[in-house]
Design a protein around this motif. Structure first.
Motif, mmCIF file in Angstrom:
data_model
loop_
_atom_site.group_PDB
_atom_site.id
_atom_site.type_symbol
_atom_site.label_atom_id
_atom_site.label_comp_id
_atom_site.label_asym_id
_atom_site.label_seq_id
_atom_site.Cartn_x
_atom_site.Cartn_y
_atom_site.Cartn_z
ATOM 1 N N THR A 118 43.561 -2.411 112.716
ATOM 2 C CA THR A 118 44.005 -3.731 112.078
ATOM 3 C C THR A 118 45.110 -3.480 111.918
ATOM 4 O OG1 THR A 118 43.046 -3.932 109.887
ATOM 5 C CG2 THR A 118 41.438 -4.253 111.413
ATOM 6 N N ARG A 122 49.039 -10.821 121.240
ATOM 7 C CA ARG A 122 48.516 -11.405 120.701
ATOM 8 C C ARG A 122 47.295 -10.321 119.416
ATOM 9 N NH1 ARG A 122 46.838 -12.617 125.809
ATOM 10 N NH2 ARG A 122 45.030 -11.034 125.331
ATOM 11 N N GLU A 151 44.676 -9.164 118.630
ATOM 12 C CA GLU A 151 43.843 -8.366 119.306
ATOM 13 C C GLU A 151 44.492 -6.981 120.056
ATOM 14 O OE1 GLU A 151 42.907 -11.542 122.551
ATOM 15 O OE2 GLU A 151 43.909 -11.651 120.601
ATOM 16 N N TRP A 152 45.265 -7.553 120.164
ATOM 17 C CA TRP A 152 46.087 -6.223 121.559
ATOM 18 C C TRP A 152 47.031 -5.689 120.322
ATOM 19 C CZ3 TRP A 152 44.860 -4.621 126.016
ATOM 20 C CH2 TRP A 152 43.686 -4.670 126.542
ATOM 21 N N ARG A 185 46.020 -5.250 117.499
ATOM 22 C CA ARG A 185 44.722 -4.060 116.901
ATOM 23 C C ARG A 185 44.557 -3.081 117.864
ATOM 24 N NH1 ARG A 185 42.729 -9.253 115.004
ATOM 25 N NH2 ARG A 185 41.658 -9.727 116.756
ATOM 26 N N ARG A 186 44.669 -3.203 119.138
ATOM 27 C CA ARG A 186 43.936 -1.953 120.217
ATOM 28 C C ARG A 186 45.270 -1.329 120.565
ATOM 29 N NH1 ARG A 186 42.032 -6.767 124.310
ATOM 30 N NH2 ARG A 186 40.369 -6.596 123.020
#
Length: 349
Positions: free
Chosen positions: A3, A76, A78-79, A81-82
């Motif tokens: 995260t 974004r 989520e990306w 975090r990825r």
């Protein structure tokens, strides 16, 4: 590790994972030294080499962290975090271990298992094969990084200039379609002409592949992201992730090849450069969350000048050896000057 960190914390806390990996990595480096030498002197030697490689990787990667942060802030959550989880695994495992093995597989025409055996039991042979592949690697990586830098400066929407007499005309000429491609190809042709015919051809072929890879990442990312519901939602998705991964790979080329000057042991190289990669990750998070790029308006400019300088240095290494320490100092110096200029600009406002 999966995260993005919480805004507002103290700067040293951004490096918690980097410190943990540093301790574990140096311990592992000592164990590798014991496994290969069976002496305490060997343990200390391997420990020291891992530490030096980590410092080398960090010095070469200030500009990488800044460019990562610039792209990451538009992605974004989520990306983000990825990239900060999967991306670091790809950077450490893929570029520092798999990539050197693949070079040997292709250059020597052997299987992956044999390449791994060479790395473990015949490091001198492994290092020689890596060095023989240096020319196309520098041409490929140098061209990709040059396109990254030129695309930043040849931008018609760029209205903040650090060195105005250079950047203002470049922004104005950006209206000419493909001008950055023409400039990159012209520089590549110039360097290829300075090499013997066979080497010049190999250099040019690799440079064209680097250019095509940059364009392919741009096109592929745009096509994938365009499948999303809206362009706004897609702007920080798969395309940005792919771009950052290939960018990190290009930054890694020089460090991986240069590391063989300090050690021929692939495991030591992977440990040392992996430690450095963790600090790049930590610096990236800190720059994004603290808004450093918007606060210091010329810091980003300094990073792209450093990338442009690195790309030219990678080209020049096809002709002469340039110490990696000098490369790192030049990049850090350009970013340092940009930082001072940003401070002066803030004081004058």
């Amino acid at each position: 590790m999966t995260t993005v960190a919480t805004p507002g914390r103290a700067a040293p806390r951004y490096f918690t994972w980097a410190f943990i990996v540093t301790g574990a990595g140096l311990l592992l480096g000592g164990l590798v030294g014991w496994a290969y030498t069976g002496t305490w002197a060997g343990v200390l030697s391997y420990f020291f080499i891992c530490a030096v490689l980590a410092v080398l990787e960090i010095s070469l990667s200030f500009d990488n962290a800044i460019v990562n942060a610039n792209k990451l802030k538009t992605m974004r959550p989520e990306w983000q975090r990825r990239f900060l989880s999967w991306g670091i695994l790809i950077a450490v495992f893929g570029m520092r271990i798999v990539f050197p093995l693949l070079i040997v597989v292709v250059a020597a025409g052997i299987g992956p298992v044999e390449a791994l055996r060479l790395a473990a039991s015949e490091p001198a042979t492994y290092s020689r094969i890596m060095q023989d592949a240096h020319l196309p690697i520098t041409a490929f990586g140098g061209t990709f990084l040059m396109m990254v830098a030129l695309s930043y400066f040849f931008d018609p929407d760029k209205d903040i200039h650090w060195i105005g007499w250079i950047e203002a005309p470049m922004a104005r000429y950006a209206a000419i379609r493909g001008i950055e491609i023409a400039v990159a190809l012209a520089i590549a042709v110039l360097f290829s002409m300075l090499l013997p015919e066979a080497e010049g051809q190999a250099f040019m072929n690799a440079a064209i592949m680097g250019l095509l890879t940059f364009l392919a990442v741009e096109v592929l990312g745009g096509l994938i992201d365009s499948r999303s519901a809206t362009a706004t939602a897609a702007s920080g998705g798969v395309g940005a992730f792919l771009y950052l991964e290939v960018l990190d790979a290009s930054f890694s080329f020089d460090g991986v090849i240069g590391a063989f000057a300090l050690s021929q042991n692939i495991f030591v190289i992977a440990i040392g450069l992996g430690i450095g990669a963790m600090y790049v990750r930590s610096m990236t998070i800190m720059l994004v969350e603290k808004g450093t790029l918007s606060e210091y308006r010329y810091l980003e400019h300094g990073a792209f000048y450093a990338i442009l300088a690195l790309s030219v240095i990678m080209y020049a290494q096809s002709l002469v050896h340039i110490p990696e320490v000098l490369t790192g100092l030049l990049g850090a110096g350009l970013i340092g000057v940009a930082y001072v200029s940003s401070l002066r600009c803030r004081a004058a406002e």
